[in-house]
Write a protein that holds these residues in place. Structure first.
Motif, short mmCIF file in Angstrom:
data_model
loop_
_atom_site.label_atom_id
_atom_site.label_comp_id
_atom_site.label_asym_id
_atom_site.label_seq_id
_atom_site.Cartn_x
_atom_site.Cartn_y
_atom_site.Cartn_z
N GLU A 1 -4.02 0.60 -5.74
CA GLU A 1 -4.75 -0.52 -6.11
C GLU A 1 -4.30 -1.55 -5.88
OE1 GLU A 1 -7.88 -1.59 -8.71
OE2 GLU A 1 -6.54 -1.35 -9.77
N SER B 1 -7.73 -8.97 4.37
CA SER B 1 -8.00 -7.87 2.55
C SER B 1 -8.93 -7.19 2.79
CB SER B 1 -8.59 -9.04 1.51
OG SER B 1 -7.35 -10.47 1.17
N GLU B 2 -10.24 -7.18 3.31
CA GLU B 2 -11.10 -6.27 3.36
C GLU B 2 -10.95 -4.97 4.61
OE1 GLU B 2 -14.92 -8.35 4.47
OE2 GLU B 2 -15.65 -9.23 1.84
N LYS B 3 -10.43 -5.02 5.35
CA LYS B 3 -10.24 -4.97 6.76
C LYS B 3 -8.79 -4.31 6.39
CE LYS B 3 -6.60 -4.77 10.47
NZ LYS B 3 -5.50 -5.62 11.40
N HIS B 4 -8.13 -4.16 4.77
CA HIS B 4 -7.30 -2.77 4.23
C HIS B 4 -7.71 -2.02 3.26
CE1 HIS B 4 -4.33 -3.93 7.40
NE2 HIS B 4 -3.91 -5.10 7.96
N GLY B 5 -8.96 -2.04 3.38
CA GLY B 5 -9.69 -2.07 1.41
C GLY B 5 -9.06 -2.34 0.26
N CYS B 6 -8.96 -3.77 0.43
CA CYS B 6 -8.64 -4.36 -1.15
C CYS B 6 -10.39 -5.03 -2.18
CB CYS B 6 -7.26 -5.69 -0.40
SG CYS B 6 -5.91 -5.22 0.11
N ARG B 7 -9.53 -4.81 -2.72
CA ARG B 7 -10.87 -5.30 -3.71
C ARG B 7 -10.55 -6.97 -3.66
NH1 ARG B 7 -11.56 -5.03 -9.49
NH2 ARG B 7 -10.16 -3.54 -9.84
N GLN C 1 0.67 -1.45 -0.11
CA GLN C 1 -0.42 -0.06 0.18
C GLN C 1 1.07 1.21 -0.02
OE1 GLN C 1 -2.44 -0.60 3.37
NE2 GLN C 1 -4.29 -1.41 2.02
#
Length: 255
Positions: free
Chosen positions: A30, A46-52, A25
Motif C-alpha cells: 500500500e 496519486s488517485e490514478k495509481h490507486g494510492c490512498r 508499487q
C-alpha cells in the motif's frame, strides 16, 4: 511474506511522484500520500495509481510523519520523500526483504543528493551519500523522540543497510533554495529555543561563519564548484536566520 506500507509526504509534488509510485508499487502493498494542500497534479497522480490520498494541514515534519505512520496498515513501513526516486537495485532489495526472515528492526537506505542538477558531496546538514533510516517496524519505532526538522524514527534495537540507492533531487532552482530556507529556519528556530542555546548576536555570527567553513572546506563542498559555494552560503544563511528568528520569537513571547 512480509507486507510493506509506504508513505510519502507531498506538497505540489507532481514532478517525480508518478515515477516514485510506479517503482514502489513493485515492492509495497500500500502507498499512502499525506498531502498538505497541493494545487498541482499531486492528487490526480496519486488517485490514478490507486494510492490512498489523505490531506493534513502542515505544522511540522515530525507531526506530519507521525500522522502518516498512523495511517499505515502494515507493520513494516517505508518512508520516501516526494523528490526521492528509488533505483531498480533498491526495489529489488525490498522485494527480497519481503520474502526474508530475521529482518533487523530498521534499515538505512543509501541516498545520493542532486542540487541544481549536479550530484554533490555535501549540503547542510548532511554529506552525500548519507544513510537515513527509512524502513522500520512500527511496532518498535516511532517519531515520539524525533526533532521537528531532520526527523528520524527511533526505538529500534537492530539495524541494517538495504541495497540500492535513493536519488534525492532537491534545490532545482535558486528560488527553491530561498523558499526552503524560509520554511526550514522557522522550524529550526523552535528547536534552538527548546535547547536553551545562547541567542546573542555574536553567537549568531560566529555560528554562521563556522557553518560556512565546515560545509565548504571540511565536509567537501569545495569539490562541487560553484554549486558548492551556493550551498556553503546556504549553510551560512540557514544558521544566521534560525538564530534571528529564535531571538524574535523570544522577544514576542516577552511582550
Amino acid at each position: 511474506m512480509n507486507q510493506f506500507s509506504a508513505f510519502i509526504l507531498t506538497f505540489n509534488s507532481a514532478k517525480y511522484l508518478e515515477k516514485i509510485i510506479v517503482r514502489l508499487q513493485k515492492a509495497c502493498d500500500e502507498i499512502i500520500i499525506v498531502d498538505s494542500g497541493s494545487t498541482d497534479g499531486t492528487k490526480s497522480i496519486s488517485e490514478k495509481h490507486g494510492c490512498r490520498f489523505v490531506v493534513r494541514r502542515f505544522d511540522n515534519f515530525k507531526n506530519q510523519r507521525a500522522f502518516a505512520l498512523a495511517q499505515c496498515r502494515h507493520d513494516w513501513v517505508l518512508m520516501i520523500d516526494s523528490d526521492e526516486v528509488p533505483d531498480d537495485s533498491l526495489i529489488a532489495a525490498l522485494q527480497m526483504l519481503k520474502a526474508g526472515t530475521n529482518i533487523p528492526d530498521a534499515c538505512r537506505l543509501r541516498r545520493e543528493w542532486y542540487v541544481l542538477g549536479k550530484k554533490i558531496h555535501a549540503m547542510y546538514p548532511v554529506v552525500s551519500p548519507d544513510y537515513p533510516v527509512r524502513l522500520f517496524d512500527k511496532r518498535k519505532s516511532n517519531f515520539d523522540n524525533s526533532p521537528e526538522v531532520h526527523e528520524e524514527p527511533s526505538g529500534y534495537e537492530t539495524i541494517g543497510v538495504l541495497g540500492g540507492t535513493l536519488q534525492h533531487f532537491t534545490f532545482e532552482s535558486k528560488q527553491e533554495i530561498t523558499d526552503k530556507l524560509e520554511r526550514y529556519t522557522s522550524l529550526s528556530a523552535e528547536t534552538l529555543i527548546k535547547k536553551g542555546k545562547s541567542l546573542s548576536a555574536l553567537q549568531q555570527l560566529l555560528s554562521a561563519i563556522a557553518a560556512f567553513v565546515k560545509w565548504y572546506f571540511v565536509m567537501g563542498g569545495w569539490k562541487d564548484g560553484l554549486t558548492g559555494i551556493v550551498l556553503a552560503k546556504y549553510a551560512f544563511d540557514y544558521t544566521f536566520l534560525k538564530y534571528e528568528k529564535a531571538r524574535k520569537k523570544i522577544g514576542r513571547a516577552h511582550v
